[in-house]
Design a protein around this motif. Structure first.
Motif, PDB file in Angstrom:
ATOM      1  N   ASN A 168      16.566  80.510  54.035  1.00  0.00           N
ATOM      2  CA  ASN A 168      16.425  82.144  53.408  1.00  0.00           C
ATOM      3  C   ASN A 168      14.788  82.078  53.795  1.00  0.00           C
ATOM      4  OD1 ASN A 168      16.714  84.674  52.674  1.00  0.00           O
ATOM      5  ND2 ASN A 168      16.672  83.964  50.372  1.00  0.00           N
ATOM      6  N   PHE A 199      13.654  82.556  57.416  1.00  0.00           N
ATOM      7  CA  PHE A 199      14.256  83.642  57.972  1.00  0.00           C
ATOM      8  C   PHE A 199      13.715  85.067  57.383  1.00  0.00           C
ATOM      9  CE2 PHE A 199      18.244  81.801  59.384  1.00  0.00           C
ATOM     10  CZ  PHE A 199      18.412  81.917  60.520  1.00  0.00           C
ATOM     11  N   ASN A 200      13.032  84.820  56.221  1.00  0.00           N
ATOM     12  CA  ASN A 200      12.340  86.043  55.674  1.00  0.00           C
ATOM     13  C   ASN A 200      10.804  86.053  56.188  1.00  0.00           C
ATOM     14  OD1 ASN A 200      14.194  87.359  54.051  1.00  0.00           O
ATOM     15  ND2 ASN A 200      13.690  86.220  52.320  1.00  0.00           N
ATOM     16  N   LEU A 215      10.169  85.178  59.223  1.00  0.00           N
ATOM     17  CA  LEU A 215      10.326  85.243  60.475  1.00  0.00           C
ATOM     18  C   LEU A 215      10.531  86.901  60.720  1.00  0.00           C
ATOM     19  CD1 LEU A 215      12.453  82.651  62.270  1.00  0.00           C
ATOM     20  CD2 LEU A 215      10.102  83.137  62.679  1.00  0.00           C
ATOM     21  N   LYS A 216      11.137  87.356  59.771  1.00  0.00           N
ATOM     22  CA  LYS A 216      11.316  88.880  59.680  1.00  0.00           C
ATOM     23  C   LYS A 216      10.294  89.625  59.433  1.00  0.00           C
ATOM     24  CE  LYS A 216      12.676  90.860  55.898  1.00  0.00           C
ATOM     25  NZ  LYS A 216      13.063  91.321  54.562  1.00  0.00           N
ATOM     26  N   ASP A 217       9.160  89.132  58.632  1.00  0.00           N
ATOM     27  CA  ASP A 217       7.906  89.659  58.365  1.00  0.00           C
ATOM     28  C   ASP A 217       6.989  89.670  59.645  1.00  0.00           C
ATOM     29  OD1 ASP A 217       8.984  90.207  55.678  1.00  0.00           O
ATOM     30  OD2 ASP A 217       7.740  88.337  54.808  1.00  0.00           O
ATOM     31  N   LYS A 218       7.214  88.615  60.440  1.00  0.00           N
ATOM     32  CA  LYS A 218       6.283  88.712  61.590  1.00  0.00           C
ATOM     33  C   LYS A 218       6.849  89.406  62.763  1.00  0.00           C
ATOM     34  CE  LYS A 218       5.027  83.932  60.803  1.00  0.00           C
ATOM     35  NZ  LYS A 218       4.953  82.610  61.211  1.00  0.00           N
ATOM     36  N   ILE A 219       7.955  90.039  62.839  1.00  0.00           N
ATOM     37  CA  ILE A 219       8.676  90.855  63.738  1.00  0.00           C
ATOM     38  C   ILE A 219       8.069  92.369  63.705  1.00  0.00           C
ATOM     39  CG2 ILE A 219      10.556  91.922  64.785  1.00  0.00           C
ATOM     40  CD1 ILE A 219      12.148  89.304  64.062  1.00  0.00           C
ATOM     41  N   THR A 275       7.861  96.182  63.894  1.00  0.00           N
ATOM     42  CA  THR A 275       8.688  97.268  63.756  1.00  0.00           C
ATOM     43  C   THR A 275       8.446  98.584  64.325  1.00  0.00           C
ATOM     44  OG1 THR A 275       7.898  97.947  61.719  1.00  0.00           O
ATOM     45  CG2 THR A 275       9.663  96.512  61.562  1.00  0.00           C
ATOM     46  N   ASP A 313      10.711 101.470  59.215  1.00  0.00           N
ATOM     47  CA  ASP A 313      11.661 100.508  58.784  1.00  0.00           C
ATOM     48  C   ASP A 313      13.034 101.148  58.787  1.00  0.00           C
ATOM     49  OD1 ASP A 313       9.784  98.651  57.874  1.00  0.00           O
ATOM     50  OD2 ASP A 313      10.029  99.259  55.816  1.00  0.00           O
TER      51      ASP A 313
END
Length: 60
Positions: free
Chosen positions: A43, A46-47, A49-53, A55, A59
């Motif tokens: 978890n 993945f969090n 990695l999500k913060d590095k993508i 947008t 959001d």
């Protein structure tokens, strides 16, 4: 007649499917245990990695 009754108790046709079912159940228990043990780490990964993508358009 006696041979027919012996065949009812010595039949081995379903044995293979039972073994496959037991192996599948064991694999499921191991996977559930591994996910429970490593769930927090996965978890966090993945969090992170999500913060590095980046947008586009805010959001969603």
């Amino acid at each position: 007649m006696l041979e027919m009754f012996k065949g009812l108790f010595i039949e081995e046709e379903g044995q293979g499917m039972t073994e496959y079912g037991l192996i599948l159940g064991l694999i499921a228990v191991v996977v559930i245990g591994a996910l429970g043990f490593l769930g927090g780490s996965i978890n966090d990964l993945f969090n992170g990695l999500k913060d590095k993508i980046p947008t586009v358009g805010g959001d969603v």
